[in-house]
Design a protein around this motif. Structure first.
Motif, short mmCIF file in Angstrom:
data_model
loop_
_atom_site.label_atom_id
_atom_site.label_comp_id
_atom_site.label_asym_id
_atom_site.label_seq_id
_atom_site.Cartn_x
_atom_site.Cartn_y
_atom_site.Cartn_z
N MET A 96 0.81 -1.23 0.00
CA MET A 96 0.00 0.00 0.00
C MET A 96 0.84 1.27 0.00
O MET A 96 0.45 2.30 -0.52
N ILE A 97 2.01 1.17 0.63
CA ILE A 97 2.94 2.30 0.60
C ILE A 97 4.29 1.73 0.18
O ILE A 97 5.02 1.17 1.00
N GLY A 98 4.56 1.85 -1.10
CA GLY A 98 5.88 1.38 -1.56
C GLY A 98 6.06 -0.12 -1.47
O GLY A 98 5.15 -0.89 -1.79
N ARG A 99 7.24 -0.53 -0.97
CA ARG A 99 7.64 -1.92 -1.14
C ARG A 99 7.50 -2.80 0.10
O ARG A 99 7.81 -3.98 0.05
N ASN A 100 7.11 -2.20 1.24
CA ASN A 100 7.10 -3.01 2.47
C ASN A 100 5.72 -3.12 3.10
O ASN A 100 4.90 -2.21 2.98
N ILE A 101 5.54 -4.24 3.79
CA ILE A 101 4.28 -4.46 4.52
C ILE A 101 4.28 -3.62 5.78
O ILE A 101 5.30 -3.53 6.48
N THR A 102 3.14 -3.01 6.06
CA THR A 102 3.01 -2.17 7.26
C THR A 102 1.68 -2.50 7.95
O THR A 102 0.95 -3.40 7.52
N PHE A 103 1.36 -1.72 8.98
CA PHE A 103 0.06 -1.85 9.65
C PHE A 103 -1.09 -1.79 8.63
O PHE A 103 -2.16 -2.34 8.86
N ALA A 104 -0.85 -1.07 7.52
CA ALA A 104 -1.92 -0.87 6.54
C ALA A 104 -2.41 -2.21 5.97
O ALA A 104 -3.62 -2.47 5.94
#
Ligand SMILES: N[C@@H](CCC(=O)N[C@@H](CS)C(=O)NCC(=O)O)C(=O)O
Length: 211
Positions: free
Chosen positions: A154-162
């Motif tokens: 969702m934001i660039g290349r890495n998995i986050t809370f999103a």
């Protein structure tokens, strides 16, 4: 040992299961069957007087509210990180997560749907219309926002809370037979996540209490 009070279909518990898997943290699942109202048993209410899943216990301390638990895990077990490095992108990841957690998910919660049926007399089809309306409204604007920042995720290349919040929400949408064709960016990211082992291990259908 850590304990997670969980129910296989609970979106909020699913978020924590994903984070624990991504961070490689072992835990003991404690199953609370929401359909049997086990969340309102005296023993569970003693842990979480709100009667909501999840509750998370580490070092004998009880934490509730999935976002607070995610933040705790991120602070105490920072590797691998589940928030971006820059302040701006961290805020963005939280903003996507909160759109799901605060604005979409609560309107399709069991206690809300039960109230609509038991107290306000809405029929099954009317409750389905309610659910679809709120999920569609949420996903429509989320799709527009995410299309502007997405890379692999969702934001660039890495998995986050999103993604940790998005994936359980899409799972629910599919369970409620919602047409997701208007959300190609979100669905591509969902599929990408579901190809990862951590997301698979956390998935509702792979939980021991899914029968
Ligand atoms: N904001 C809370 C929501 C917790 C919540 O409502 N959990 C649902 C399961 S996803 C639940 O326990 N529902 C029981 C009920 O509605 O009675 C969080 O993020 O932890």
């Amino acid at each position: 040992m850590r304990h997670l009070y969980t129910y296989f279909r609970s979106s909020a518990a699913y978020r924590i299961r994903i984070a624990l898997q991504l961070k490689g943290l072992q835990y003991e699942p404690e199953f609370i069957n929401l359909l049997q109202d086990e969340n309102f048993s005296d023993s569970y209410l003693a842990l979480n007087p709100q009667g909501a899943i999840p509750a998370f216990v580490e070092h004998g301390e009880v934490l509730t509210q999935s976002m607070a638990i995610l933040e705790y895990l991120e602070e105490v077990h920072p590797v691998p990180p589940l928030l971006p490095k820059s302040h701006l992108e961290r805020a963005m990841a939280r903003s996507y997560a909160f759109q799901v957690v605060s604005d979409i998910h609560p309107l399709q919660n069991r206690r809300v749907l039960k109230y609509l049926g038991d107290q306000l007399g809405l029929r099954e089809e009317e409750r389905q219309t309610w659910i679809h309306n709120w999920i569609h409204r949420g996903l429509k604007s989320l799709e527009t926002r995410v299309a502007q920042t997405a890379g692999t995720y969702m934001i660039g290349r890495n998995i986050t809370f999103a993604e940790i919040c998005l994936v359980p929400q899409i799972y629910s949408a599919l369970r409620f037979e919602l047409d997701t064709s208007a959300y190609p960016t979100l669905m591509a990211i969902y599929t990408r996540c579901m190809n990862l082992e951590a997301f698979q291990r956390a998935a509702p259908q792979n939980q021991p209490d899914c029968r």
